[in-house]
Write an enzyme that holds these catalytic residues in place. Structure first.
Site, PDB file in Angstrom:
ATOM      1  N   GLY A  71     -22.030 -33.597  -6.049  1.00  0.00           N
ATOM      2  CA  GLY A  71     -21.060 -33.478  -4.963  1.00  0.00           C
ATOM      3  C   GLY A  71     -21.715 -33.077  -3.649  1.00  0.00           C
ATOM      4  N   THR A  72     -22.666 -32.176  -3.711  1.00  0.00           N
ATOM      5  CA  THR A  72     -23.303 -31.696  -2.477  1.00  0.00           C
ATOM      6  C   THR A  72     -24.020 -32.840  -1.761  1.00  0.00           C
ATOM      7  OG1 THR A  72     -23.564 -29.505  -3.443  1.00  0.00           O
ATOM      8  CG2 THR A  72     -24.973 -30.016  -1.563  1.00  0.00           C
ATOM      9  N   GLN A 178     -13.011 -31.919  -6.830  1.00  0.00           N
ATOM     10  CA  GLN A 178     -12.103 -31.233  -7.763  1.00  0.00           C
ATOM     11  C   GLN A 178     -10.920 -32.104  -8.178  1.00  0.00           C
ATOM     12  OE1 GLN A 178     -12.605 -28.503  -9.337  1.00  0.00           O
ATOM     13  NE2 GLN A 178     -14.335 -27.647  -8.201  1.00  0.00           N
ATOM     14  N   SER A 198     -18.268 -35.559  -8.321  1.00  0.00           N
ATOM     15  CA  SER A 198     -19.382 -34.909  -9.002  1.00  0.00           C
ATOM     16  C   SER A 198     -19.152 -34.941 -10.507  1.00  0.00           C
ATOM     17  CB  SER A 198     -19.484 -33.459  -8.509  1.00  0.00           C
ATOM     18  OG  SER A 198     -20.430 -32.761  -9.280  1.00  0.00           O
ATOM     19  N   GLY A 199     -20.188 -35.364 -11.255  1.00  0.00           N
ATOM     20  CA  GLY A 199     -20.052 -35.529 -12.698  1.00  0.00           C
ATOM     21  C   GLY A 199     -19.661 -34.269 -13.446  1.00  0.00           C
ATOM     22  N   CYS A 324     -20.163 -11.008  -4.400  1.00  0.00           N
ATOM     23  CA  CYS A 324     -20.906  -9.805  -4.071  1.00  0.00           C
ATOM     24  C   CYS A 324     -22.160 -10.200  -3.303  1.00  0.00           C
ATOM     25  CB  CYS A 324     -21.285  -9.070  -5.341  1.00  0.00           C
ATOM     26  SG  CYS A 324     -21.876  -7.421  -5.032  1.00  0.00           S
TER      27      CYS A 324
HETATM   28  C1  LIG Z   1     -14.865 -29.027  -3.697  1.00  0.00           C
HETATM   29  C2  LIG Z   1     -16.316 -29.077  -4.070  1.00  0.00           C
HETATM   30  N1  LIG Z   1     -17.159 -29.802  -3.329  1.00  0.00           N
HETATM   31  C3  LIG Z   1     -18.467 -29.894  -3.617  1.00  0.00           C
HETATM   32  C4  LIG Z   1     -19.009 -29.226  -4.693  1.00  0.00           C
HETATM   33  C5  LIG Z   1     -20.471 -29.350  -4.977  1.00  0.00           C
HETATM   34  O1  LIG Z   1     -20.690 -30.219  -6.061  1.00  0.00           O
HETATM   35  P1  LIG Z   1     -22.079 -30.174  -6.870  1.00  0.00           P
HETATM   36  O2  LIG Z   1     -22.088 -28.896  -7.632  1.00  0.00           O
HETATM   37  O3  LIG Z   1     -22.036 -31.368  -7.763  1.00  0.00           O
HETATM   38  O4  LIG Z   1     -23.166 -30.283  -5.872  1.00  0.00           O
HETATM   39  C6  LIG Z   1     -18.175 -28.430  -5.491  1.00  0.00           C
HETATM   40  C7  LIG Z   1     -18.715 -27.644  -6.602  1.00  0.00           C
HETATM   41  O5  LIG Z   1     -18.244 -26.565  -6.909  1.00  0.00           O
HETATM   42  C8  LIG Z   1     -16.787 -28.358  -5.177  1.00  0.00           C
HETATM   43  O6  LIG Z   1     -15.943 -27.639  -5.904  1.00  0.00           O
END
Ligand SMILES: Cc1ncc(COP(=O)(O)O)c(C=O)c1O
Length: 385
Positions: A71-72, A178, A198-199, A324
């Site tokens: 996802g990132t 999500q 994201s997988g 934290c």
């Molecule tokens: C809304 C959202 N975007 C992006 C990401 C990032 O995805 P990844 O962990 O596959 O890089 C996440 C992961 O928690 C997410 O919840």
């Protein structure tokens, strides 16, 4: 002790069916799909099949899917690739409640001379679409707004938002990490230009993701190097990840309606019981427009981290809305943006379910949670005794 896993928005279990499907791609079918030999060629065919399965879940063309490392990377590619393709435009519109994979990129771009508008949300975590419409101008290169919030599960009216942006000829990206597998999508009938997934959020492995790029959308490659993904994303393909993502999407497509119904009824049972049995508790986020698997509840005057530790003793995994950082407890930016009071934001817990949760797990948590809350309240300096 059995683990009860209510942290599926953080990551999910790899489905057994997915695991079985990817296993041969480590020690047997390990060729590089770009190789000229037959051994490599057969992997290329499997990648094509996986792409078709993902496209089927999203109702788009296979050629509109680019594989990424998660996802990132999908979010970074959508943002940076759009800006690089439109160098004369200097404005980005996003929201205050995005995941850091979007928000940190936008804030970094602000340091590099871009104008970034972070739209506020109301108490329910919803946007004012009029405000969005007013912000879109000739200098706007991109509107990037998440489909569903990872902390609260709040779902934005993404189709309306996409129409607002693309109606003014602005590229629209949504982080749907999500939402995939939890919300039916039909991208062939949608105004969304770019969509991240994201997988590991839908029972495929970690480190694999995809970016949907609507045919005709201008996007410069983000990762430069080889010719993979038709020159749109360089780097040797994560073959097991791709195969796993394909299988996970196939499973999601098959069961999405009934699974979501079942997960939602478990979530609702948990949520209603906790709100009823734990005095001083409140739900965070829009109750109606929400993912079926997520509930975010604040337990006032106690620390979320303390609740998590006590849940952990019973084998229950959840997550808290505060992190934290360097010794000070910083409440979540999402809850802060929604105006959740400090004492409630600190005591917020997210339970996120999946198809693997059972009614017994929910019942066990309903039994333990009031006990934990009462114990912590007795210790809390903020509660008058
Ligand atoms: C809304 C959202 N975007 C992006 C990401 C990032 O995805 P990844 O962990 O596959 O890089 C996440 C992961 O928690 C997410 O919840």
């Amino acid at each position: 002790m059995k683990t009860i896993y209510f942290d599926n928005n953080a990551t999910t279990k790899v489905a057994e069916e997915v695991f079985r499907e990817i296993e041969p791609y480590f020690c047997q079918l390990y060729a590089n799909p770009s190789s000229m030999h037959t051994f490599g060629g057969q992997i290329g065919i499997k990648i094509r099949n996986a792409r078709e399965k993902i496209a089927a879940l999203l109702a788009c063309e296979p050629s509109e899917i680019i594989f990424t490392a998660g996802g990132t990377e999908s979010d970074n590619t959508a943002i940076m690739g759009t800006l690089a393709a439109a160098p004369n435009k200097r404005k980005i519109i996003t929201t205050r409640v995005e995941h850091p994979a979007v928000l940190t990129v936008c804030r970094d771009l602000e340091n590099h001379g871009y104008a970034v508008v972070e739209l506020p949300v109301d108490k329910q975590g919803q946007l004012d679409l009029k405000q969005l419409e007013n912000e879109i101008d000739d200098d706007t290169a991109l509107v990037t707004i998440m489909y569903a919030n990872n902390e609260t599960g709040v779902v934005f009216p993404i189709e309306k938002i996409a129409e607002l942006a693309t109606g003014k000829s602005v590229v629209f990206h949504t982080d749907a990490v999500q939402a995939i597998g939890k919300t039916p999508l039909n991208l062939s009938k949608s105004s969304i230009d770019l969509l991240s997934l994201s997988g590991h959020k839908l029972h495929a492995p970690k480190g694999i993701g995809a970016l949907y790029v609507k045919k005709g959308t201008r996007l410069s490659p983000f990762m430069l190097g080889g010719h993979q993904e038709a020159g749109r994303r360089a780097g040797t393909e994560n073959v097991p990840g791709i195969i796993g993502l394909g299988k996970a999407c196939e499973l999601a497509a098959k069961n999405i309606e009934e699974e979501n119904q079942r997960v939602k009824s478990l979530r609702d049972k948990l949520e209603n019981a906790l709100l009823e049995k734990c005095p001083g508790s409140r739900l965070n986020g829009d109750k109606e427009n929400r993912l079926p698997n997520t509930t975010n509840i604040s337990f006032e005057y106690i620390e979320g981290e303390a609740i998590l530790l006590m849940l952990d003793k019973y084998g229950i995994c959840a997550s808290s809305g505060s992190a934290c950082t360097s010794g000070s407890l910083e409440p979540s930016h999402v809850l802060r943006a929604m105006g959740v009071p400090f004492t409630a934001a600190h005591g917020s817990i997210r339970f996120s379910l999946s198809r693997y949760n059972t009614e017994e797990e929910v019942d066990y948590t309903i039994e333990k949670m009031p006990e934990i809350v009462n114990k912590l309240r007795e210790l809390s300096p903020f509660v008058s005794k």
